[in-house]
Design an enzyme around this catalytic site. Structure first.
Site, mmCIF file in Angstrom:
data_model
loop_
_atom_site.group_PDB
_atom_site.id
_atom_site.type_symbol
_atom_site.label_atom_id
_atom_site.label_comp_id
_atom_site.label_asym_id
_atom_site.label_seq_id
_atom_site.Cartn_x
_atom_site.Cartn_y
_atom_site.Cartn_z
ATOM 1 N N HIS A 21 0.873 -1.184 0.000
ATOM 2 C CA HIS A 21 0.000 0.000 0.000
ATOM 3 C C HIS A 21 0.901 1.223 0.000
ATOM 4 O O HIS A 21 1.660 1.412 0.960
ATOM 5 C CB HIS A 21 -0.900 0.001 1.230
ATOM 6 C CG HIS A 21 -1.715 -1.250 1.360
ATOM 7 N ND1 HIS A 21 -3.002 -1.343 0.882
ATOM 8 C CD2 HIS A 21 -1.411 -2.477 1.871
ATOM 9 C CE1 HIS A 21 -3.461 -2.571 1.118
ATOM 10 N NE2 HIS A 21 -2.513 -3.274 1.710
ATOM 11 N N GLU A 202 -7.087 -12.423 6.183
ATOM 12 C CA GLU A 202 -6.040 -11.790 7.009
ATOM 13 C C GLU A 202 -6.519 -11.922 8.462
ATOM 14 O O GLU A 202 -5.983 -12.696 9.238
ATOM 15 C CB GLU A 202 -5.853 -10.327 6.605
ATOM 16 C CG GLU A 202 -4.828 -9.568 7.453
ATOM 17 C CD GLU A 202 -4.744 -8.070 7.103
ATOM 18 O OE1 GLU A 202 -5.678 -7.531 6.476
ATOM 19 O OE2 GLU A 202 -3.737 -7.433 7.508
#
Ligand code: ADE
Ligand code: ZN
Length: 344
Positions: A21, A202
């Site tokens: 990211h 996740e």
């Protein structure tokens, strides 16, 4: 492999990063510099107290800080500086190709134009390719804590820029925001010819990984470590080689695993899954690509052969052309061979 041998092997091993990211590469020093440049107030008095706040107990505790930090990004030059600093780390770590996420909604919601965000990131990526030879793809990510309608609005806003965007992702708080919430948006993205990926498994359950596969038709899963809870899913992932972009340091910092010694990435690798190693938000999680590889060597006893295969998996999982994949595969194999390691 002793520690010195591992760090020598890792230092120059050619690597690809597929789960990053760009907002998560904002180092505290740059955050304060940009806050000053743009007159954006921060709730921490200095870099040391900001770093002290990097004590996360789950994904959401991190995201709260990450979105606050991203508020210092205002001008095209800010997005350039952010991306350029990341590419310098890539060059040091011998990263040859990157596929990076950006979160337009984090910025457009604050009145920053889409073109400003995209323009700054893209200009840095082009400069990085010229200067360091790092190839790249850009992945536009939807924030899953926002609504389907907001994702559609973002897609409409992105329409004039779609020829400059290579794929679609889904990130932010996973629990309570299953992939299926975005099934219609993803169908539209696929109709536009864009490859799609999504964070799943996740913090969320293995069921979310199935949903990403069946309802979003993803070509990769970001994280996916909770697949280990579902033997049928493990068989599917091994048979299809649908890649998982795993982020070891992120997982321990966000308490997905209580310590690196309990991380399952090498078990997944040995079960035949196409797992890759990535840094996710390296400014917040204690390291870039080499630090992630090093943690596997130090705390899981990863061999040079396993580290090399993880890099080969990233070539397989990437969106590079077949010719570029062949070239990188050759480079990784001959690098390993020069260290006496044959990669099967
Ligand atoms: N956005 C930035 N990092 C993330 C992560 N690890 N999971 C979900 N969303 C994110
Ligand atoms: Zn991520």
């Amino acid at each position: 492999m002793d520690n010195l041998a591992a760090s020598n092997f890792i230092a120059d091993l050619p690597k690809l990063e597929l789960h990053l990211h760009i907002e998560g590469t904002l180092e505290p020093e740059l955050m304060f510099e940009l806050a000053g440049r743009n007159g954006v107030p921060l709730p921490w008095p200095d870099v040391a107290s900001l770093r002290a706040a990097y004590d996360f107990d789950c994904l959401q505790s991190f995201l709260d800080l990450y979105y606050r930090g991203a508020s210092v990004l205002v001008t095209e030059q800010d997005f350039f500086d952010l991306t350029w600093a990341y590419l310098e780390h890539c060059a040091t770590d011998k990263v040859r190709h990157v596929e990076i996420f950006f979160d337009p909604q984090t910025h457009t919601a604050r009145g920053i134009p889409f073109a400003t965000v995209l323009g700054g990131i893209e200009r840095a990526l082009q400069a990085g390719e010229e200067t360091f030879g790092i190839s790249w793809r850009l992945v536009m990510s939807f924030l899953r804590h926002l609504s389907e309608e907001e994702a559609f609005a973002t897609l409409r806003e992105a329409e004039p820029f779609l020829s400059r965007i290579h794929g679609i992702g889904l990130d932010s708080g996973e629990k309570g925001n299953p992939p299926g919430k975005f099934a219609r948006v993803y169908a539209h993205c696929r109709e536009l010819g864009l490859p799609v990926v999504a964070h799943a498994g996740e913090e969320g359950p293995a069921e979310y990984i199935w949903q990403a596969i069946r309802e979003l038709e993803v070509c990769r899963i970001d994280h996916g470590v909770r697949a280990a809870d579902d033997p049928e899913l493990l068989r599917y992932l091994a048979d299809t080689r649908l890649p998982l972009t795993v982020c070891p340091l992120s997982n321990t910092r966000l308490k997905v695993f209580d310590q690196m010694a309990h991380h399952n990435v090498l078990r997944l690798l040995e079960q035949g899954l196409c797992v890759t190693i990535n840094s996710d938000d390296p400014a917040y999680f204690g390291g870039y690509m080499n630090a992630n590889f090093q943690a596997l060597a130090d705390e899981l006893g990863a061999t040079a052969s396993q580290l090399g295969r993880l890099s080969l998996n990233a070539v397989e999982a990437s969106w590079l052309s077949l010719a570029d994949k062949a070239r990188l595969t050759r480079d990784i194999r001959s690098y390993a061979a020069s260290h006496g390691v044959s990669l099967s």
